[in-house]
Design a protein around this motif. Structure first.
Motif, PDB file in Angstrom:
ATOM      1  N   GLY A 127      -8.118  40.601 -60.474  1.00 57.76           N
ATOM      2  CA  GLY A 127      -7.019  39.736 -60.040  1.00 57.76           C
ATOM      3  C   GLY A 127      -5.901  39.648 -61.048  1.00 57.76           C
ATOM      4  N   GLY A 128      -5.001  38.866 -60.665  1.00 61.10           N
ATOM      5  CA  GLY A 128      -4.921  38.020 -59.511  1.00 61.10           C
ATOM      6  C   GLY A 128      -4.269  36.730 -59.954  1.00 61.10           C
ATOM      7  N   PHE A 129      -3.924  35.884 -58.979  1.00 64.94           N
ATOM      8  CA  PHE A 129      -3.213  34.645 -59.269  1.00 64.94           C
ATOM      9  C   PHE A 129      -3.616  33.566 -58.274  1.00 64.94           C
ATOM     10  CE2 PHE A 129       0.358  31.689 -58.878  1.00 64.94           C
ATOM     11  CZ  PHE A 129       0.483  31.299 -60.205  1.00 64.94           C
ATOM     12  N   VAL A 130      -3.791  32.345 -58.803  1.00 66.68           N
ATOM     13  CA  VAL A 130      -4.151  31.184 -57.999  1.00 66.68           C
ATOM     14  C   VAL A 130      -3.376  29.990 -58.535  1.00 66.68           C
ATOM     15  CG1 VAL A 130      -6.018  29.524 -57.634  1.00 66.68           C
ATOM     16  CG2 VAL A 130      -6.445  31.940 -57.245  1.00 66.68           C
ATOM     17  N   THR A 131      -2.870  29.132 -57.631  1.00 67.74           N
ATOM     18  CA  THR A 131      -2.126  27.959 -58.084  1.00 67.74           C
ATOM     19  C   THR A 131      -2.243  26.814 -57.095  1.00 67.74           C
ATOM     20  OG1 THR A 131       0.022  27.243 -58.953  1.00 67.74           O
ATOM     21  CG2 THR A 131       0.075  28.609 -56.985  1.00 67.74           C
ATOM     22  N   ASP A 132      -2.135  25.605 -57.625  1.00 67.26           N
ATOM     23  CA  ASP A 132      -2.021  24.378 -56.816  1.00 67.26           C
ATOM     24  C   ASP A 132      -3.230  24.171 -55.904  1.00 67.26           C
ATOM     25  OD1 ASP A 132       0.462  24.162 -58.020  1.00 67.26           O
ATOM     26  OD2 ASP A 132       1.534  25.012 -56.315  1.00 67.26           O
ATOM     27  N   LEU A 133      -4.423  24.203 -56.501  1.00 64.18           N
ATOM     28  CA  LEU A 133      -5.650  23.943 -55.757  1.00 64.18           C
ATOM     29  C   LEU A 133      -6.259  22.618 -56.213  1.00 64.18           C
ATOM     30  CD1 LEU A 133      -7.475  27.416 -55.813  1.00 64.18           C
ATOM     31  CD2 LEU A 133      -5.577  26.665 -54.378  1.00 64.18           C
ATOM     32  N   THR A 134      -6.853  21.882 -55.275  1.00 71.69           N
ATOM     33  CA  THR A 134      -7.560  20.641 -55.590  1.00 71.69           C
ATOM     34  C   THR A 134      -8.969  20.727 -55.021  1.00 71.69           C
ATOM     35  OG1 THR A 134      -5.529  19.329 -55.588  1.00 71.69           O
ATOM     36  CG2 THR A 134      -7.593  18.142 -55.278  1.00 71.69           C
ATOM     37  N   PHE A 135      -9.939  20.395 -55.864  1.00 68.95           N
ATOM     38  CA  PHE A 135     -11.347  20.437 -55.470  1.00 68.95           C
ATOM     39  C   PHE A 135     -11.911  19.021 -55.565  1.00 68.95           C
ATOM     40  CE2 PHE A 135     -10.134  24.470 -57.246  1.00 68.95           C
ATOM     41  CZ  PHE A 135     -10.740  25.431 -56.446  1.00 68.95           C
ATOM     42  N   ASN A 136     -12.372  18.490 -54.456  1.00 69.22           N
ATOM     43  CA  ASN A 136     -12.962  17.157 -54.409  1.00 69.22           C
ATOM     44  C   ASN A 136     -14.441  17.271 -54.069  1.00 69.22           C
ATOM     45  OD1 ASN A 136     -10.426  15.788 -54.816  1.00 69.22           O
ATOM     46  ND2 ASN A 136      -9.928  16.226 -52.677  1.00 69.22           N
ATOM     47  N   GLY A 137     -15.305  16.774 -54.960  1.00 80.07           N
ATOM     48  CA  GLY A 137     -16.731  16.792 -54.710  1.00 80.07           C
ATOM     49  C   GLY A 137     -17.332  18.165 -54.920  1.00 80.07           C
ATOM     50  N   GLY A 138     -18.577  18.320 -54.403  1.00 77.44           N
ATOM     51  CA  GLY A 138     -19.247  19.602 -54.482  1.00 77.44           C
ATOM     52  C   GLY A 138     -20.073  19.768 -55.741  1.00 77.44           C
ATOM     53  N   PRO A 150     -18.929  17.292 -49.982  1.00 79.82           N
ATOM     54  CA  PRO A 150     -19.695  16.064 -50.171  1.00 79.82           C
ATOM     55  C   PRO A 150     -19.865  15.725 -51.646  1.00 79.82           C
ATOM     56  CG  PRO A 150     -20.802  17.553 -48.625  1.00 79.82           C
ATOM     57  CD  PRO A 150     -19.698  18.328 -49.265  1.00 79.82           C
ATOM     58  N   THR A 151     -20.115  14.443 -51.922  1.00 79.91           N
ATOM     59  CA  THR A 151     -20.324  13.993 -53.299  1.00 79.91           C
ATOM     60  C   THR A 151     -21.748  13.505 -53.523  1.00 79.91           C
ATOM     61  OG1 THR A 151     -19.479  11.809 -52.707  1.00 79.91           O
ATOM     62  CG2 THR A 151     -17.904  13.381 -53.643  1.00 79.91           C
ATOM     63  N   ALA A 152     -22.634  13.743 -52.572  1.00 78.22           N
ATOM     64  CA  ALA A 152     -24.028  13.309 -52.711  1.00 78.22           C
ATOM     65  C   ALA A 152     -24.687  13.997 -53.904  1.00 78.22           C
ATOM     66  CB  ALA A 152     -24.801  13.631 -51.430  1.00 78.22           C
ATOM     67  N   ASN A 159     -14.591  14.777 -59.274  1.00 76.14           N
ATOM     68  CA  ASN A 159     -15.954  14.427 -58.851  1.00 76.14           C
ATOM     69  C   ASN A 159     -16.810  15.636 -58.489  1.00 76.14           C
ATOM     70  OD1 ASN A 159     -15.469  11.475 -58.952  1.00 76.14           O
ATOM     71  ND2 ASN A 159     -14.047  11.935 -57.263  1.00 76.14           N
ATOM     72  N   CYS A 160     -16.622  16.740 -59.174  1.00 78.85           N
ATOM     73  CA  CYS A 160     -17.506  17.902 -59.031  1.00 78.85           C
ATOM     74  C   CYS A 160     -18.626  17.780 -60.071  1.00 78.85           C
ATOM     75  CB  CYS A 160     -16.750  19.203 -59.286  1.00 78.85           C
ATOM     76  SG  CYS A 160     -15.237  19.443 -58.321  1.00 78.85           S
ATOM     77  N   LYS A 161     -19.811  18.258 -59.729  1.00 74.54           N
ATOM     78  CA  LYS A 161     -20.847  18.317 -60.756  1.00 74.54           C
ATOM     79  C   LYS A 161     -20.390  19.217 -61.905  1.00 74.54           C
ATOM     80  CE  LYS A 161     -24.983  17.498 -57.912  1.00 74.54           C
ATOM     81  NZ  LYS A 161     -26.290  18.069 -57.471  1.00 74.54           N
TER      82      LYS A 161
END
Length: 767
Positions: free
Chosen positions: A204-215, A187-189, A235-237
């Protein structure tokens, strides 16, 4: 036929034509040390999941995970029950956490990633809880969580009220783990408290190609070290919040319309973030790109080390903000930070405490994409191929039972796949081979749940006549490209002459070969005959057991090779038995880690590690044009009992370190494995390095500042008049007194660069 029926039939046909090959291919994976009929591959729809966005699929999905009784609650770890849990396209409504077992992969349809959507009354720590708190402790010790993946999903918490705590993925994990191609929708509230990705422990470790919308927070993380690439936050705080770390490398961040980009202010009275390297990234419409608690008086002395390079800002008024105000201004228009940082630097002498502009690394053109950033490429998942474009190793006659000699069958399968222009699917199994497996140009090999190619027999057991287990290219400099992903190379019993991977192939910089999630796992698992029963640790006893000399070298990139992209590659000699209920420590001898002697170079190492090899973990000799970040090493736990003089004699033709001569006049534990050794090489660009020596003869009493970091005398070395442009951002060492030597002379001393647990140098430039 009615129109509705016709349309339904057409839709069904289209879906079948466009189905991802992983769901259609025949699955023949065989786990030789599980019970007969154990299911390696599980399609969640076969266990009752609907994926219709209406039915609660929680129970069905967890039933798919727990089928066959893999390693779940109360299990320490195991390699005997591998699993791929596959999710076809659809929306899977869940009211409780999905809890993957140890040695399990969750894989969605790569061509149409499925959605895991929480119900409004969802109960659980994460939509995916990869390491649950069944008690006050994590189910698995986070630093021992290896060999797992989650990829191709949409994680959706928007049904959960914004003010209710919610987490997308809980991921305390370590080496040989990865998250790929995942979207987090929150949510974006204004009152939202949701977190996309949360991790609190691990190595770790490895992380790739993530998208975070809102929150409220896209990713909230604490871990020893990590490499993260191509993360987008919208649009994350706060996009990223660091709980703690020793070292972290970010490449390709895109942070848009967030309140704060990266928050490294954690800590009460001391700075908890060790060091962060950010490069080739952008911040847009974000008031503060980075918020830090570092000051010239903050403690520990080098905590909060920050290095930025090639950072694009658009409408970002403050680039770096600290307790004392704005450290680096941004712009309400557009600007680029070429290079800036704070911490300690050696250029090449030091330490000099700095906070300001830096001269960016000179970047060889051969390492760059068209946009001037370092080249990257995500692991291929072959979304456009049908199941008919794959050839099965087991259908081709290989057994994978850890006992049968699979050499001929496996070689034939590889050759057939190349000749037909198809991908070899290495069904899960332990493929025992007694002579070299040769991978020709044009090969594409995909493993199922870390299928393992395992050398055995006398052919690989001559310490004076080493032989490759996997040979990529028949001779050094052979032209062509290959793609390898998701499998392991290992050895069985004594294998003193085994070079697990020999890389001969010369690939163009414009189209390099690739290794993704390909690891060497030397010992410590059922089938290896290199476990507690054979090689139990013997503290205080320097006697070398011949049956525990298990590899000559993990990986050798030869003189004529070039153009290799490596991502999430762990070259590990086991320090403990994964399949022992107590994870009991073992003593194994593997001579060398990664040796690169390519004359033309052009290599990319994203998120690689090399651990517990006798002479060195990384050695680069007379080579050039290499990107590395983050690299991570550990010295063998048994050294100095015995030390690095045994059991592998120094081989001059391999430019081995000669501790008998180089340790002359050096006090302390000198004859110990190098973490990183660079000889007569140029354009070696390291963006994050964690070089660790935790033990002395299995005691950790040496690896603290109070003890004087006495596990070993030296851990990184730059040698020879041919060295130039050997530059390191974020050098973090533990247990070593000299962090870096140049031609045998100490450059950086541990006590001058104290951080929260390691010693840290923000910038080293060789000149």
């Amino acid at each position: 036929m009615r129109l509705g029926t016709l349309l339904l039939a057409v839709a069904s046909l289209t879906s079948a034509v466009n189905a991802y090959w992983m769901g259609d291919i025949a699955h023949r994976g065989y786990a030789p040390f599980a019970y007969s009929g154990y299911p390696v591959f599980r399609n969640v729809k076969d266990y009752g999941a609907k994926g219709d966005g209406v039915t609660d699929d929680t129970i069905a999905i967890n039933a798919a995970i727990t089928a066959g009784n893999p390693c779940n609650q109360g299990c320490t770890s195991t390699t005997t029950t591998p699993a791929v849990v596959y999710f076809p396209a659809g929306t899977y409504l869940i009211s409780g956490s999905i809890k993957p077992a140890y040695f399990t992969q969750l894989i969605g349809d790569a061509s149409s990633p499925p959605t895991l959507k929480a119900t409004a009354n969802f109960a659980g720590f994460g939509l995916i809880d990869a390491n649950p708190y069944y008690t006050q402790y994590l189910n698995w010790k986070a630093v021992n969580v290896f060999f797992r993946q989650i990829r191709n999903f949409v994680i959706d918490t928007t049904n959960i009220p914004p003010a209710n705590a919610a987490t997308g993925i809980h991921w305390p994990s370590s080496q040989a783990t990865s998250l790929q191609n995942i979207v987090f929708n929150m949510p974006t509230a204004s009152n939202v408290v949701h977190v996309g990705l949360f991790m609190e422990e691990g190595s770790g470790g490895f992380v790739t190609d993530l998208t975070f919308n809102g929150g409220a927070t896209g990713a909230s993380m604490g871990n020893q070290q990590f490499t993260m690439r191509n993360l987008r936050f919208n649009n994350c705080k706060t996009a990223i919040y660091h709980l703690w770390n020793w070292g972290w490398t970010y490449s390709g961040l895109s942070i848009n319309n967030c309140g704060v980009g990266i928050d490294i202010t954690a800590g009460s009275g001391k700075v908890e973030t060790g060091s962060i390297i950010v490069f080739d990234s952008s911040f847009t419409n974000t008031p503060v790109a980075i918020s830090t608690s570092w000051t010239t008086a903050s403690t520990p002395d080098t905590a909060g080390t920050l290095v930025l390079e090639n950072i694009a800002l658009t409408n970002v008024p403050v680039a770096v903000k600290g307790p004392q105000g704005t450290y680096l201004s941004g712009s309400t228009g557009s600007t680029t930070i070429t290079a800036w940082g704070n911490g300690h630097k050696y250029t090449p002498s030091g330490p000099v405490e700095f906070a300001g502009a830096l001269t960016p690394n000179p970047r060889p053109v051969s390492l760059l994409a068209a946009n001037g950033r370092y080249y990257t490429r995500s692991k291929p998942q072959y979304e456009t191929l049908s199941a008919s474009q794959f050839i099965s190793a087991r259908a081709s006659g290989a057994k994978g039972d850890a006992a049968t000699d699979d050499t001929a069958a496996l070689q034939n399968a590889i050759n057939t796949a190349v000749a037909q222009g198809k991908v070899l699917y290495l069904d899960y199994g332990l493929y025992r081979v007694t002579s070299t497996i040769r991978i020709p140009p044009g090969a594409k090999i995909v493993g199922e749940s870390y299928a393992t190619i395992m050398s055995a027999g006398g052919f690989f057991n001559d310490i004076n006549n080493p032989k490759p287990v996997l040979q990529v290219g028949s001779s050094s400099g052979q032209a062509g490209t290959v793609e390898l992903s998701d499998f392991i190379v290992s050895t069985q019993n004594a294998q003193a002459g085994a070079v697990l991977i020999e890389w001969n192939l010369a690939s163009p910089a414009s189209n390099p070969s690739g290794m993704w999630d390909v690891h060497t796992r030397i010992g410590g698992f059922v089938g290896s005959q290199q476990q507690v029963g054979q090689c139990l640790k013997t503290p205080g006893n320097p006697t070398v057991r011949q049956e525990c000399i298990v590899a000559f070298m993990a990986m050798h990139i030869t003189k004529g090779a070039s153009g290799l992209y490596m991502e999430n590659v762990w070259l590990w000699t086991a320090d403990h038995d994964i399949d022992d209920a107590a994870n009991t420590q073992i003593t194994l001898y593997s001579g060398r880690g990664l040796y690169i002697e390519s004359t033309s170079g052009t290599f990319w190492l994203y998120g690689t590690g090399s651990e517990h090899h006798v002479l060195y973990q990384y050695q680069l000799s007379s080579t050039q044009n290499i990107f590395m970040g983050m690299i991570q090493t550990e010295t063998p736990y048994y050294q100095p009992t015995p030390n690095a003089l045994v059991p592998f004699p120094s081989v001059s033709s391999l430019n081995d370190p000669n501790f008998s001569t180089s340790c002359s006049g050096v006090s302390g534990n000198c004859a110990a494995a190098w973490g990183l050794r660079v000889l007569n090489s140029k354009n070696i660009l390291v963006y994050g390095a964690g070089l660790y020596s935790f033990f002395s003869d299995y005691s950790t009493a040496c690896s603290t500042f109070a003890a004087g970091q006495t596990c070993q005398s030296r851990i990184a070395s730059v040698e020879g008049t041919g060295c130039s442009n050997v530059n390191i951002y974020g050098l973090n060492t533990i247990g070593a007194q000299s962090m870096l030597t140049r031609d045998g002379v100490s450059v950086a001393w541990y006590a001058d660069n104290v951080n929260n647990f390691p010693s840290s140098v923000g910038v080293y430039k060789s000149g």
